[in-house]
Design an enzyme around this catalytic site. Structure first.
Site, short mmCIF file in Angstrom:
data_model
loop_
_atom_site.label_atom_id
_atom_site.label_comp_id
_atom_site.label_asym_id
_atom_site.label_seq_id
_atom_site.Cartn_x
_atom_site.Cartn_y
_atom_site.Cartn_z
CB ALA A 1 -0.67 0.26 1.08
CB SER A 2 2.08 3.81 -1.53
OG SER A 2 2.57 5.23 -2.01
CB ALA A 3 -1.11 6.51 2.07
CB SER A 4 0.22 11.31 1.59
OG SER A 4 -1.10 11.19 2.96
CB ALA B 1 3.42 5.68 5.45
CD GLN B 2 6.68 3.55 -0.77
OE1 GLN B 2 6.19 4.45 -1.21
NE2 GLN B 2 7.59 2.17 -1.66
CB VAL B 3 2.77 -1.04 3.90
CG1 VAL B 3 3.43 -2.45 4.39
CG2 VAL B 3 2.39 -0.04 4.68
CE LYS C 1 1.53 3.39 8.95
NZ LYS C 1 0.48 3.90 9.94
CG ASP D 1 -9.27 4.64 10.36
OD1 ASP D 1 -10.35 4.99 10.14
OD2 ASP D 1 -8.64 5.16 9.63
#
Length: 540
Positions: free
Chosen positions: A202-205, A207-209, A224, A362
């Site tokens: 996964a890739s977010a603003s 961090a990425q995993v 992470k 969350d």
């Protein structure tokens, strides 16, 4: 202007009959003089009071000025040269979105009809402000998400628009990730991991995993990694936002009354925690201690943190295998009773509200799984909430009132929970709440059923999934906030966080246990200030 008013007779607000005529010891003439000059005396006194008030406010602002200057200077020192870089990037983003606004404006003016409100407000409109945030990158995307998740703090138009502020970003090349890993670990990554999958899970603003395997133990893990440059941008951006809020409060007392700086501090604290993986590791460890203390490790778990290969920018965790609580077909293949699994998840989460240092804030389907061994897995502790016993006591009454549809009790609980400086008509508030909560039944969950035939057999798999509309959920928040604000009530952010998690669980209930009432079923133990040790019985 004051002199002409003093001399003239055009001040109908001041009537002689409202005031006693000045008493004198002798003579009618002195009485007349007193009466004739009284009008000027009153106006002069009022002018003097206004002048005193202005002088007092000015003196107060002058006294606050050194502290403001000190804050700005200290913040600028903390920001350093990176502030200049972000300033240039900010100007570029502003010009880009400004050009887009001008283009839309020219199209609208050439067309018939009035000018849309989003064009009238310019870059301060929800639409263009959201676009500006997205161009500004990670910090502002996170800020947009904070706005979207805090209907108790921000206007509804902005909350709705920032629902579109998606936290998706292209992955950083693996060579940059490798460099960060080596810097944080202080040695070649090959000495720690047997392999690291270069393709991110996964890739977010921010961090990425990546998936990986530990050297020696052969355990599967996920890593992470904070993306490069995020910390510099974050500090510069948050410092800028803080300075602007301080200036606004200094220039306008109205902003001080709305606690603008307090809101910004809350945002800053929340965002800094989310990019400090040491803090997330502490949140995980706290939750695991709660499970151990309450004897719940056989029912639920969270990933183990490998501290020797974790840091502020890198978090190495046990890789859990399972399925989201929205995948009904897969859940049925793992357990005989999806309903019991849901009840376990509810009891564990409710118990954490008071028995744990923080609660998972969350619990969407990506973060709440049924694992292969039948336990409930809680993932991603980047966003957590903390609730005071006082707020939760009011929340208990609120939840019980929802279950029994006792709207006067619900109104009383919300009044106790909210901050207000005026008297609230509880009965009128209750009637408005009853109208609003009738709309909850209209928030239908869409259950998608798909069938697939196996390639090498005649068997057919049936998969059911629940689709939850985030906009519908936030519409409910906004309605509740709108009704409450009309009575002068302001709620803590934790209230919105709690309510959102309950709505997630409500959607899981509709899929996994349609006949279950999670607020009334005796098998579900809602946390109470009167007990923190009674949850074990819920699992026996």
């Amino acid at each position: 202007m004051a002199v002409s008013a003093f001399r003239g007779t055009r001040l109908p607000l001041f009537h002689h009959s409202q005031f006693p005529v000045a008493r004198t010891v002798s003579g009618t003439s002195k009485k007349m003089i007193g009466a004739r000059n009284f009008k000027g005396f009153v106006l002069t006194a009022q002018y003097s009071q206004t002048q005193d008030l202005f002088t007092s406010r000015l003196q107060s602002q002058i006294e606050k000025l050194p502290k403001l200057v000190e804050d700005i200077v200290q913040t600028s020192i903390n920001t350093g040269p990176r502030g200049v870089t972000r300033l240039v990037q900010g100007v570029q983003a502003f010009v880009g979105v400004g050009g887009e606004w001008l283009n839309d404006l020219s199209k609208s003016t050439s067309a018939s009809g009035g000018l849309p409100s989003e064009l009238q407000l310019g870059l301060l409109s929800p639409l263009y402000l959201r676009k500006l945030f997205e161009r500004m990158g990670a910090t502002y995307i996170k800020l947009g998400q904070f706005i979207a998740s805090a209907p108790t703090l921000f206007p509804p138009e902005y909350v709705k628009e920032f629902q579109n502020c998606f936290d998706k970003a292209p992955p950083v090349p693996f060579e940059e990730i490798r460099k960060i890993l080596q810097e944080e670990l202080g040695r070649p990554i090959e000495s720690v991991y047997e392999y690291v999958d270069p393709t991110p899970i996964a890739s977010a603003s921010i961090a990425q995993v990546h998936g990986a395997r530990l050297r020696g133990s052969q355990e599967d893990v996920v890593i992470k990694v904070l993306k490069p440059g995020i910390e510099d941008f974050l500090v510069a951006d948050l410092n800028f936002i803080y300075v602007v809020s301080r200036i606004f409060e200094f220039l306008s007392p109205e902003f001080s009354r709305t606690s603008l700086v307090g809101i910004v501090k809350d945002i800053r604290e929340s965002m800094l925690e989310e990019v400090d993986f040491n803090k997330e590791a502490q949140n995980i460890e706290s939750f695991k201690r709660y499970l151990e203390t309450m004897g719940l490790t056989g029912q639920a778990t969270a990933p183990r943190v490998y501290k020797y290969c974790s840091s502020r920018r890198v978090l190495t965790m046990e890789r859990l295998y399972g399925v989201p609580l929205t995948d009904l077909d897969s859940i049925r293949s793992l357990v005989s009773s999806p309903e019991n699994s849901l009840i376990t998840a509810l009891n564990v989460w409710f118990g954490s509200l008071l028995a744990c240092e923080s609660f998972h804030a969350d619990v969407h389907a990506g973060n709440l799984w049924l694992l292969r061994d039948g336990r409930i897995g809680f993932l991603d502790f980047g966003i957590v909430g903390r609730i005071s016993p006082k707020t939760w006591a009011a929340m208990e009454v609120f939840l019980a009132s929802i279950a029994t549809e006792e709207y006067e009790s619900m109104a009383s609980a919300l009044i106790q929970m909210g901050a207000t400086n005026r008297d609230v008509d509880g009965k009128a508030f209750a009637k408005d709440l009853e109208k609003m909560f009738s709309s909850i039944q209209e928030l239908d969950t869409e259950i998608v059923v798909a069938t697939a035939r196996g390639t090498n057999s005649d068997t057919t798999a049936v998969a059911a999934n629940v689709v939850m509309d985030e906009r519908q959920m936030n519409a409910l928040f906004l309605d509740l906030v709108r009704v409450s604000e009309s009575y002068g009530l302001k709620f803590p952010r934790e209230f919105a966080l709690l309510l959102k998690q309950l709505l997630y669980f409500d959607r899981y209930t509709r899929l996994l246990a349609p006949n279950l009432n999670m607020l009334q079923d005796q098998r579900i133990s809602i946390a109470s200030n009167k007990r923190t040790n009674g949850y074990k019985d819920s699992f026996n």
